[in-house]
Write a protein that holds these residues in place. Structure first.
Motif, PDB file in Angstrom:
ATOM      1  N   TRP A   1       0.816  -1.204   0.000  1.00 26.68           N
ATOM      2  CA  TRP A   1       0.000   0.000   0.000  1.00 26.68           C
ATOM      3  C   TRP A   1       0.858   1.266   0.000  1.00 26.68           C
ATOM      4  O   TRP A   1       0.388   2.331  -0.404  1.00 26.68           O
TER       5      TRP A   1
ATOM      6  N   GLN B   1       1.293   2.023  -3.482  1.00 30.05           N
ATOM      7  CA  GLN B   1       0.024   2.513  -4.016  1.00 30.05           C
ATOM      8  C   GLN B   1      -0.207   3.970  -3.625  1.00 30.05           C
ATOM      9  O   GLN B   1      -0.673   4.778  -4.436  1.00 30.05           O
TER      10      GLN B   1
ATOM     11  N   ASP C   1       1.901   6.025  -5.888  1.00 30.36           N
ATOM     12  CA  ASP C   1       1.286   6.104  -7.217  1.00 30.36           C
ATOM     13  C   ASP C   1       0.106   7.080  -7.224  1.00 30.36           C
ATOM     14  O   ASP C   1      -0.063   7.870  -8.174  1.00 30.36           O
ATOM     15  N   ASP C   2      -0.709   7.039  -6.175  1.00 19.79           N
ATOM     16  CA  ASP C   2      -1.885   7.921  -6.111  1.00 19.79           C
ATOM     17  C   ASP C   2      -1.468   9.390  -6.035  1.00 19.79           C
ATOM     18  O   ASP C   2      -2.055  10.260  -6.703  1.00 19.79           O
TER      19      ASP C   2
END
Length: 517
Positions: free
Chosen positions: A243, A246, A249-250
């Motif tokens: 996460w 992630q 990336d977000d």
């Protein structure tokens, strides 16, 4: 029985290893003359790796320098230095290149930015692309900053404090300080219409900050052992949770989406700088134009720089403002003195509720030159320095001398840290005390010495490029608030500074009560 050749070879290899990894570093290396942090530090990096993993580095290094003096060996190939001559001055204005630390921690989109560049020539070339837009003369005269400052202060920030004051509500300002720092910077970076609106959009603010800071516990592994993390993930062992990637990336997707909107705006409305300065993406447009002039626009490189700049801006300025408000809120008489100084401005900062179209802010140069306001900010940057951690470099190939020790070989990791530099009692008597008067009433000699040791913005070619904008933004927030309100502490539990390369309050909060003047 005679020993076989393989056995003799093994014995020789063992003796060579003992000499290379134990005897030489512990006894014969030029570094062996330098005080050591731990008995194992001569031959192993385990001790300093543990300190970094446990997030104890800044206070630990400060304690070591108080005990051993201006230079300490942290590992077989690493030194910490805490002196100006033969230390800070030598390392950060000389031919000492950055280490992989910066690439590992601050690369965005898999693309280097000006902060991660190890080669000094490449870094200098990139930095020059933006040096003018960040210069003090441009910042203080910018039509874009003039418009965005009015909007962010009077349409977003001050109404929140006014409402809290009218309702006698206490308010947590810490994350709001991050929001102000981000909104004011991104308004200069991308314009009001495409920059963040974290002051008013609390949900988006918390999404961003939760993702940004949520990754922090795993920074050690990403920064110091990226190859180990990569190998472990290939065999199914996730040292860093998925996460975390992630979240990165977000955040990158959000940032590059803003860059795309700014690109579209400049393409469809090339005259926006003069027609609508408040919505002009000044910083983005400047670097975009420089890339086009050089070898064509590179969207990932620009985006990597833009992300790095606003990430640094919101965290460092946000933490600094929190500590400014904390210290002022404990000293009502100092607030009064600051307000008297602010009343010398003409025009003054108007009260909240004044329509933006009716506002003429004081001349930014006049605000910048207010001595008490400057001393309050300067002392906060010293006592609660927002980037307290070590700034790593490598010694040049030909070797060097540091802190009175000669023949230090090339390739040694060396660093100074502002946390220790700012606590030198010879330059800053009673260094743990927050005393703005030390800047106001210093002799020329004392002031010169303090400035030599003051390192909130770094120094040399890698000095913070955004220091002039950050100073402008913070001074205007402080001035607008204390022209119109008094503040008092309601809850400052956890206000002590956390550990880390960058660091704010341990408790991630500061609850204040505002009262109208």
């Amino acid at each position: 029985m005679a020993l076989s050749i393989p056995v003799l070879g093994c014995v020789a290899a063992l003796l060579l290893a003992i000499y290379k990894f134990i005897i030489y570093p512990a006894v014969l290396s030029p570094l062996a003359k330098i005080p050591t942090a731990n008995l194992s530090s001569r031959i192993s990096p385990l001790w300093i790796n543990y300190v970094r993993w446990a997030n104890l580095e800044n206070n630990t290094l400060y304690g070591l320098h108080k005990r051993f003096g201006p230079i300490v060996q942290l590992g077989p190939n690493e030194l910490s230095v805490n002196t100006y001559e033969g230390g800070l001055k030598t390392i950060y204005t000389g031919n000492f290149h950055k280490t992989e630390f910066y690439k590992n921690r601050f690369t965005n989109y898999g693309t280097e930015n000006s902060f991660t560049m190890i080669d000094k020539t490449a870094h200098s070339t990139r930095k020059r692309m933006l040096s003018n837009i960040y210069s003090k003369s441009v910042v203080l005269a910018s039509p874009t900053i003039k418009e965005t400052t009015k909007s962010v202060l009077y349409e977003r920030l001050l109404p929140i404090f006014a409402k809290a004051a009218d309702n006698n509500d206490a308010i947590d300002v810490h994350r709001l300080d991050y929001a102000y720092a981000m909104d004011s910077f991104m308004a200069y970076q991308f314009g009001l219409s495409h920059g963040s609106d974290f002051i008013r959009d609390v949900e988006k603010r918390n999404w961003y900050l939760d993702n940004f800071f949520g990754r922090r516990p795993w920074i050690y592994w990403i920064t110091e052992h990226p190859r180990l993390v990569e190998i472990a993930s290939q065999i199914g062992l996730n040292i860093v949770p998925r996460w975390v990637d992630q979240s990165t990336d977000d955040l990158e997707s959000w940032q590059i989406g803003i860059c795309d909107k700014a690109e579209e705006l400049l393409t469809t409305n090339p005259s926006i700088a003069s027609a609508d300065p408040g919505n002009f993406p000044a910083i983005f447009a400047t670097e975009r134009a420089q890339f086009q002039k050089a070898d064509g626009a590179n969207s990932k490189m620009i985006a990597s720089d833009m992300y790095d700049h606003n990430a640094a801006a919101h965290e460092t300025s946000g933490d600094t403002l929190t500590y400014v408000y904390y210290e002022l809120s404990r000293r009502p008489e100092l607030q009064d003195a600051l307000r008297v100084e602010l009343q010398t401005l003409s025009p003054q900062f108007p009260p909240p509720g004044t329509p933006v179209t009716d506002i003429t802010l004081p001349d930014p140069k006049s605000v910048d030159q207010l001595p008490l306001l400057d001393s309050v900010l300067q002392e906060t940057l010293r006592r609660w320095v927002a980037v307290p951690g070590p700034q790593f470099r490598r010694t040049p190939a030909q070797g060097c001398s540091l802190a009175g020790y000669d023949n230090i070989p090339g390739g040694v990791r060396v660093s100074c840290l502002a946390y220790s530099l700012h606590r030198n009692p010879d330059a800053f008597p009673e260094p743990e005390e927050w005393k703005p008067e030390r800047w106001l009433h210093a002799t020329e000699e004392s002031l010169k010495e303090m400035r030599r040791w003051f390192w909130a913005w770094g120094s040399g070619g890698n000095m913070c490029i955004g220091s002039n904008f950050a100073t402008h933004s913070m001074k205007h927030a402080i001035a607008a608030i204390y022209s119109n309100f008094t503040t008092e502490v309601v809850d400052a539990e956890g206000i002590e500074q956390a550990e880390g390369f960058t660091a704010g309050p341990v408790g991630d909060k500061l609850v204040l009560r505002f009262r109208r003047v």
